[in-house]
Design a protein around this motif. Structure first.
Motif, PDB file in Angstrom:
ATOM      1  N   PRO A 109      36.955   2.253 -32.651  1.00 39.64           N
ATOM      2  CA  PRO A 109      36.281   2.436 -33.931  1.00 39.64           C
ATOM      3  C   PRO A 109      36.064   3.927 -34.214  1.00 39.64           C
ATOM      4  O   PRO A 109      34.920   4.412 -34.241  1.00 39.64           O
ATOM      5  CB  PRO A 109      34.946   1.721 -33.707  1.00 39.64           C
ATOM      6  CG  PRO A 109      34.653   1.980 -32.237  1.00 39.64           C
ATOM      7  CD  PRO A 109      35.977   2.192 -31.541  1.00 39.64           C
ATOM      8  N   PHE A 110      37.134   4.649 -34.422  1.00 36.23           N
ATOM      9  CA  PHE A 110      37.087   6.102 -34.534  1.00 36.23           C
ATOM     10  C   PHE A 110      37.296   6.535 -35.983  1.00 36.23           C
ATOM     11  O   PHE A 110      37.098   5.743 -36.894  1.00 36.23           O
ATOM     12  CB  PHE A 110      38.127   6.724 -33.599  1.00 36.23           C
ATOM     13  CG  PHE A 110      38.244   6.003 -32.282  1.00 36.23           C
ATOM     14  CD1 PHE A 110      37.106   5.714 -31.540  1.00 36.23           C
ATOM     15  CD2 PHE A 110      39.473   5.585 -31.796  1.00 36.23           C
ATOM     16  CE1 PHE A 110      37.192   5.027 -30.325  1.00 36.23           C
ATOM     17  CE2 PHE A 110      39.567   4.896 -30.596  1.00 36.23           C
ATOM     18  CZ  PHE A 110      38.437   4.612 -29.855  1.00 36.23           C
TER      19      PHE A 110
ATOM     20  N   LEU B  18      35.870   2.763 -42.170  1.00 33.14           N
ATOM     21  CA  LEU B  18      35.555   3.605 -41.023  1.00 33.14           C
ATOM     22  C   LEU B  18      35.532   5.063 -41.465  1.00 33.14           C
ATOM     23  O   LEU B  18      36.117   5.423 -42.488  1.00 33.14           O
ATOM     24  CB  LEU B  18      36.578   3.397 -39.903  1.00 33.14           C
ATOM     25  CG  LEU B  18      36.685   1.966 -39.357  1.00 33.14           C
ATOM     26  CD1 LEU B  18      37.837   1.860 -38.362  1.00 33.14           C
ATOM     27  CD2 LEU B  18      35.367   1.532 -38.702  1.00 33.14           C
TER      28      LEU B  18
ATOM     29  N   THR C 155      25.130   0.753 -33.410  1.00 29.48           N
ATOM     30  CA  THR C 155      26.334   1.463 -32.965  1.00 29.48           C
ATOM     31  C   THR C 155      26.150   2.193 -31.634  1.00 29.48           C
ATOM     32  O   THR C 155      27.111   2.373 -30.894  1.00 29.48           O
ATOM     33  CB  THR C 155      26.788   2.471 -34.021  1.00 29.48           C
ATOM     34  OG1 THR C 155      25.726   3.395 -34.288  1.00 29.48           O
ATOM     35  CG2 THR C 155      27.172   1.772 -35.316  1.00 29.48           C
TER      36      THR C 155
ATOM     37  N   TYR D 233      26.786  -0.212 -28.771  1.00 32.70           N
ATOM     38  CA  TYR D 233      28.207  -0.552 -28.801  1.00 32.70           C
ATOM     39  C   TYR D 233      29.046   0.606 -28.269  1.00 32.70           C
ATOM     40  O   TYR D 233      29.996   0.396 -27.502  1.00 32.70           O
ATOM     41  CB  TYR D 233      28.645  -0.896 -30.229  1.00 32.70           C
ATOM     42  CG  TYR D 233      30.090  -1.333 -30.317  1.00 32.70           C
ATOM     43  CD1 TYR D 233      30.430  -2.674 -30.177  1.00 32.70           C
ATOM     44  CD2 TYR D 233      31.123  -0.403 -30.502  1.00 32.70           C
ATOM     45  CE1 TYR D 233      31.751  -3.084 -30.230  1.00 32.70           C
ATOM     46  CE2 TYR D 233      32.443  -0.804 -30.553  1.00 32.70           C
ATOM     47  CZ  TYR D 233      32.755  -2.139 -30.415  1.00 32.70           C
ATOM     48  OH  TYR D 233      34.070  -2.535 -30.450  1.00 32.70           O
ATOM     49  N   ALA D 234      28.699   1.811 -28.654  1.00 30.92           N
ATOM     50  CA  ALA D 234      29.451   2.987 -28.206  1.00 30.92           C
ATOM     51  C   ALA D 234      29.404   3.125 -26.691  1.00 30.92           C
ATOM     52  O   ALA D 234      30.437   3.332 -26.039  1.00 30.92           O
ATOM     53  CB  ALA D 234      28.896   4.247 -28.866  1.00 30.92           C
TER      54      ALA D 234
ATOM     55  N   SER E 181      31.570   0.731 -24.950  1.00 30.93           N
ATOM     56  CA  SER E 181      33.003   0.937 -25.168  1.00 30.93           C
ATOM     57  C   SER E 181      33.561   2.111 -24.384  1.00 30.93           C
ATOM     58  O   SER E 181      34.713   2.069 -23.922  1.00 30.93           O
ATOM     59  CB  SER E 181      33.274   1.172 -26.667  1.00 30.93           C
ATOM     60  OG  SER E 181      32.848   0.087 -27.441  1.00 30.93           O
TER      61      SER E 181
ATOM     62  N   ILE F 294      34.235  11.118 -29.392  1.00 26.06           N
ATOM     63  CA  ILE F 294      34.397   9.692 -29.698  1.00 26.06           C
ATOM     64  C   ILE F 294      33.045   9.013 -29.858  1.00 26.06           C
ATOM     65  O   ILE F 294      32.866   8.169 -30.755  1.00 26.06           O
ATOM     66  CB  ILE F 294      35.243   9.013 -28.606  1.00 26.06           C
ATOM     67  CG1 ILE F 294      36.684   9.495 -28.695  1.00 26.06           C
ATOM     68  CG2 ILE F 294      35.166   7.502 -28.727  1.00 26.06           C
ATOM     69  CD1 ILE F 294      37.354   9.247 -30.042  1.00 26.06           C
ATOM     70  N   ARG F 295      32.090   9.378 -29.025  1.00 21.06           N
ATOM     71  CA  ARG F 295      30.742   8.795 -29.162  1.00 21.06           C
ATOM     72  C   ARG F 295      30.180   9.093 -30.551  1.00 21.06           C
ATOM     73  O   ARG F 295      29.652   8.208 -31.231  1.00 21.06           O
ATOM     74  CB  ARG F 295      29.815   9.368 -28.081  1.00 21.06           C
ATOM     75  CG  ARG F 295      28.388   8.818 -28.152  1.00 21.06           C
ATOM     76  CD  ARG F 295      27.469   9.478 -27.157  1.00 21.06           C
ATOM     77  NE  ARG F 295      27.731   9.038 -25.792  1.00 21.06           N
ATOM     78  CZ  ARG F 295      28.235   9.821 -24.829  1.00 21.06           C
ATOM     79  NH1 ARG F 295      28.572  11.079 -25.103  1.00 21.06           N
ATOM     80  NH2 ARG F 295      28.425   9.353 -23.615  1.00 21.06           N
TER      81      ARG F 295
ATOM     82  N   ILE G 273      31.890   7.069 -33.330  1.00 20.88           N
ATOM     83  CA  ILE G 273      31.403   5.691 -33.402  1.00 20.88           C
ATOM     84  C   ILE G 273      30.034   5.654 -34.086  1.00 20.88           C
ATOM     85  O   ILE G 273      29.779   4.790 -34.942  1.00 20.88           O
ATOM     86  CB  ILE G 273      31.337   5.064 -31.999  1.00 20.88           C
ATOM     87  CG1 ILE G 273      32.740   4.982 -31.378  1.00 20.88           C
ATOM     88  CG2 ILE G 273      30.709   3.662 -32.069  1.00 20.88           C
ATOM     89  CD1 ILE G 273      32.764   4.527 -29.931  1.00 20.88           C
TER      90      ILE G 273
ATOM     91  N   ASN H 278      30.060   5.593 -37.936  1.00 19.67           N
ATOM     92  CA  ASN H 278      30.544   4.409 -38.633  1.00 19.67           C
ATOM     93  C   ASN H 278      29.400   3.466 -38.989  1.00 19.67           C
ATOM     94  O   ASN H 278      28.389   3.405 -38.291  1.00 19.67           O
ATOM     95  CB  ASN H 278      31.559   3.657 -37.773  1.00 19.67           C
ATOM     96  CG  ASN H 278      32.886   4.369 -37.689  1.00 19.67           C
ATOM     97  OD1 ASN H 278      33.345   4.964 -38.658  1.00 19.67           O
ATOM     98  ND2 ASN H 278      33.520   4.306 -36.520  1.00 19.67           N
TER      99      ASN H 278
ATOM    100  N   MET I  12      32.457  -1.639 -39.115  1.00 14.06           N
ATOM    101  CA  MET I  12      32.982  -1.932 -37.788  1.00 14.06           C
ATOM    102  C   MET I  12      33.142  -3.427 -37.571  1.00 14.06           C
ATOM    103  O   MET I  12      34.140  -3.881 -37.004  1.00 14.06           O
ATOM    104  CB  MET I  12      32.075  -1.316 -36.722  1.00 14.06           C
ATOM    105  CG  MET I  12      32.156   0.212 -36.682  1.00 14.06           C
ATOM    106  SD  MET I  12      30.948   0.956 -35.556  1.00 14.06           S
ATOM    107  CE  MET I  12      31.527   0.383 -33.973  1.00 14.06           C
TER     108      MET I  12
END
Length: 274
Positions: free
Chosen positions: A34-35, A61, A148, A151-152, A155, A175-176, A179, A182, A187
């Motif tokens: 989810p980037f 996104l 999020t 979830y981050a 992931s 990346i964190r 995410i 978003n 997502m």
């Protein structure tokens, strides 16, 4: 590099571009889930001098609008086609990682004429297994119940090689933060699209343009068998394994990833790799 926006299929799509006055061709980057488009900054900055680079946010996104909450892979593929049309791009090479690869392969099923060459990284033509679908649904529950941030963190451990957490903390942070930016709704809609996507293996043997396949050597999500299957079914394709990298080799080992892209472009388009 500059930021811009364009209307595509009734939604506003945000993108960044490394402009070139008279480009030999345009290289369009499609991010994973989810980037967002920010994951391609290093690649845009290191493209050959006469290649225009563009990275956009997939609908729902990053900064792109979502439109309907009900999204499927056909919609995302039609967005890619619409984006190319809206920018009047010609001589398009496309590069997708993970979900970006799914979108490209579905685009090839719908309208195969758009691409002069294809780069597929850490992706597969296979539909989700039942286990993967259940994991997507569990992710939706996590997003709806915990947001999020939880979830981050769940992931990240699967996205990167173990060594990346120590050697490339900036990549993990990037990346964190992507995410976190978003929306939960965006997502969740994308997770449903990923879970419901169908197999695109039938299109592989019909691909006739130059194709580069890459995989992070320590990818925990896309197995080596899946990358090998793409390589075997796409005639004349090239397979490059990126060392010291997991599911996101463009961030974890950007030098090797960029070198593979530059070599591929130089080999197929007679470009200077620099």
């Amino acid at each position: 590099m500059k930021s811009a926006e364009v209307k595509v299929n009734d939604i506003l799509v945000k993108y960044i571009v490394k402009p070139v006055i008279e480009p030999a061709f345009s290289l369009v980057f499609v991010h994973g889930f989810p980037f967002d488009k920010s994951m391609w900054h290093d690649q845009l900055a290191n493209l050959p001098v006469n290649v225009q680079g563009i990275a956009y946010d997939v609908r729902g996104l990053g900064e792109s609008e979502s439109g309907s909450k009900f999204v499927n892979m056909n919609v995302l593929a039609e967005d890619l086609i619409g984006f190319i049309k809206a920018l009047n791009l010609t001589n398009v090479v496309v590069c997708g990682i993970s979900m970006g690869g799914y979108i490209i392969l579905r685009t090839l099923q719908l309208e195969p004429k758009w691409f002069k060459a294809i780069i597929l990284s850490d992706t597969t033509s296979f539909a989700d297994t039942n286990e993967s679908k259940l994991n997507r649904f569990a992710g939706i529950e996590t997003l709806q119940n915990s947001g999020t941030e939880v979830y981050a963190e769940n992931s990240l451990k699967n996205l990167f090689a173990k060594s990346t957490f120590d050697s490339q903390p900036g990549a993990v942070s990037k990346i964190r933060e992507a995410i976190f930016r978003n929306s939960v709704d965006g997502m969740c809609a994308t997770l449903l699209a990923l879970a419901s996507r169908t197999d695109t293996t039938d299109v592989l043997e019909r691909i006739t343009v130059p194709t580069l396949i890459m995989r992070g050597e320590e990818d925990q999500i896309i197995k080596s068998e899946q990358a090998n299957d793409l390589h075997e079914k796409i005639g004349g394709s090239e397979l490059v394994i990126i060392p010291s990298a997991g599911h996101l080799p463009n961030l974890e080992n950007a030098r090797a990833f960029n070198s593979a892209v530059a070599n591929f472009l130089s080999k197929n388009f007679l470009l200077a790799s620099g």
